[in-house]
Every structure is written in C-alpha cells, then in structure tokens.
Write an enzyme that holds these catalytic residues in place. Structure first.
Site, PDB file in Angstrom:
ATOM      1  N   ASP A   9       2.371  -6.243 -47.801  1.00 48.68           N
ATOM      2  CA  ASP A   9       3.270  -5.150 -46.906  1.00 48.68           C
ATOM      3  C   ASP A   9       4.058  -5.951 -46.096  1.00 48.68           C
ATOM      4  O   ASP A   9       3.789  -7.274 -45.833  1.00 48.68           O
ATOM      5  CB  ASP A   9       2.163  -4.193 -46.484  1.00 48.68           C
ATOM      6  CG  ASP A   9       2.884  -3.474 -45.394  1.00 48.68           C
ATOM      7  OD1 ASP A   9       3.804  -2.563 -45.882  1.00 48.68           O
ATOM      8  OD2 ASP A   9       2.465  -3.352 -43.954  1.00 48.68           O
ATOM      9  N   ASP A  11       6.115  -4.712 -42.811  1.00 47.62           N
ATOM     10  CA  ASP A  11       5.978  -4.521 -41.153  1.00 47.62           C
ATOM     11  C   ASP A  11       4.571  -4.635 -41.011  1.00 47.62           C
ATOM     12  O   ASP A  11       3.781  -3.757 -41.709  1.00 47.62           O
ATOM     13  CB  ASP A  11       6.789  -3.086 -40.995  1.00 47.62           C
ATOM     14  CG  ASP A  11       8.111  -2.959 -41.496  1.00 47.62           C
ATOM     15  OD1 ASP A  11       8.754  -2.873 -40.540  1.00 47.62           O
ATOM     16  OD2 ASP A  11       8.383  -2.986 -42.487  1.00 47.62           O
ATOM     17  N   ASP A 168      -1.497  -3.553 -43.420  1.00 50.72           N
ATOM     18  CA  ASP A 168      -1.902  -3.434 -42.151  1.00 50.72           C
ATOM     19  C   ASP A 168      -2.315  -1.663 -42.029  1.00 50.72           C
ATOM     20  O   ASP A 168      -2.269  -1.078 -41.068  1.00 50.72           O
ATOM     21  CB  ASP A 168      -1.250  -3.757 -40.980  1.00 50.72           C
ATOM     22  CG  ASP A 168       0.269  -3.161 -41.078  1.00 50.72           C
ATOM     23  OD1 ASP A 168       0.919  -2.564 -42.175  1.00 50.72           O
ATOM     24  OD2 ASP A 168       0.643  -2.773 -39.941  1.00 50.72           O
TER      25      ASP A 168
END
Length: 223
Positions: A9, A11, A168
């Site tokens: 991922d 960000d 995250d």
C-alpha cells in the site's frame, strides 16, 4: 509457494505522505485566518481520504454547504504539492534494496488516484524500480475488494500465493486475503486511535519497516 513479489500500500505503508497533507490543511487554514490544525489531527484520519481530512481540519460534516468547495480546493492544492515533504518511511529504503538484492520484485497497490500516485513515485525516484502501480483508476472496485491485487498479480504474471501484500488498513488485509496473497499489517502507519492492526487477521503484524527483513527471510527460505 516460494515468495516472488512484495506489494505495498502507498500511504502509511511504503511512504509517509502525511506531511504534505498536513501542509495543505495548514495552508488552507492560513488562507482563511484560522489557527493551524494539529498535525496529529490530520494524521489520525489520513486513511479516510480527503473528506476525512477536510472534515477534521474545519470541523465540518460532509453534507454541509461549504464542504464540497473545500474538498475540491484540498485536492487541487495537493495535486500541485503532493511530493514536497513525502518520503519513504525510515528503514524502507533498506527493505526495498533487500527485496531487489534477493531477486524479488515489488510494486504498489493503492486507493490513491493515479494523478497523485504517479507523480509521487516519479519524484521520489521509485517509478523505475516499482514493477507495477495499481490505482483506483485501473479497476472497477477498490480495496477492500480483491480486484486491485488480482490485477497487479496478473500484470506481474505471478500467482497471488507467491505475493506478500503489506498495508496499514483493514481494507488492505481484506483485499489481500480475498485475492489469495499473504498479508502483513503495519503498526507504524495511519492507524486510527480506536483501531488495532492485531485484530485484522493478517499473517504477520510488524512495528517498523525493518521488521519486514525478518518476514522476507522466512518467506524466501520457506521456514
């Protein structure tokens, strides 16, 4: 199956993009003569996207009359300055070098639109190293749907079972699991204060990017 690729991922996992989001929010406050918003206030809601950050910055509900104009201004300002302060997380450069040294490939699967994601990857010198970049523009359904990860695996010509996906957010883990990849949840990203990555059902949970070195060693050797 032996590990062949690592997908990240963007960000809050590969990159700390929050400083540029914070800068945009601060500039918008300053332009209106408002006190600066606390950095942590923005960081806590980054995973919710532009709507969440605008709402947190100005204390407005999305249905309020002023909201849409603020959201569009936020996106315009961010597109102009989306890679000023954004950096790889500490230790991530080492992890990427390890991946490449091991003969593995890596790429990015993100819910960030391509008009932001591509310039960031280019300006940080990552575009030529990343083997795939999948954004919402490339699919009909974004994470947590498995479509983005399935597309990335298809473009790489790699079975999902030979891929490790790192994220995250619960959406990342759900997407990876549904696509058939192995999953790693990170604690260092943009985790809402009320959330806990240990509850997402990931194969592994790590505290910092360098913890991925151990995970990669185990996955490569099959131990």
């Amino acid at each position: 199956m032996r590990l062949q690729a690592v997908l990240f991922d963007m960000d809050g996992t590969l990159l700390d993009t929050a400083p540029d989001f914070v800068a945009v929010c601060q500039a918008m406050c300053q332009a209106r003569g408002l006190p600066p918003v606390a950095e942590q206030t923005v960081r806590d809601v980054v995973s919710g996207g532009a709507r969440a950050m605008v709402s947190a910055t100005f204390g407005l509900a999305p249905e309020s009359a002023e909201f849409e104009a603020l959201r569009l201004e936020f996106l315009e300002r961010y597109q102009a300055d989306c890679a000023v302060h954004t950096r790889l997380y500490d230790g991530m450069a080492t992890v990427l070098a390890d991946i490449e040294h091991a003969g593995l490939i890596w790429g990015v699967v993100t819910n960030k639109p391509v008009r932001f994601a591509e310039p960031i990857m280019q300006r940080l010198g990552l575009a030529e190293r990343s083997r795939v970049l999948v954004c919402p523009d490339h699919v009909t359904r974004s994470k947590p749907d498995p479509e983005p990860l399935r597309l990335a695996c298809s473009q790489l010509g790699i079975d999902p079972s030979a891929v490790l996906f790192v994220g995250d957010d619960l959406r990342d883990i759900e997407s990876g699991q549904a696509a058939g990849t192995r999953t790693v949840a990170v604690r260092y990203g943009y985790i809402h204060p009320d959330d806990n990555p240990s509850n997402w059902g990931a194969d592994v949970v790590i505290d910092q990017p360098l913890d991925l070195r151990r995970v990669l060693d185990q996955a490569v050797c099959g131990c």
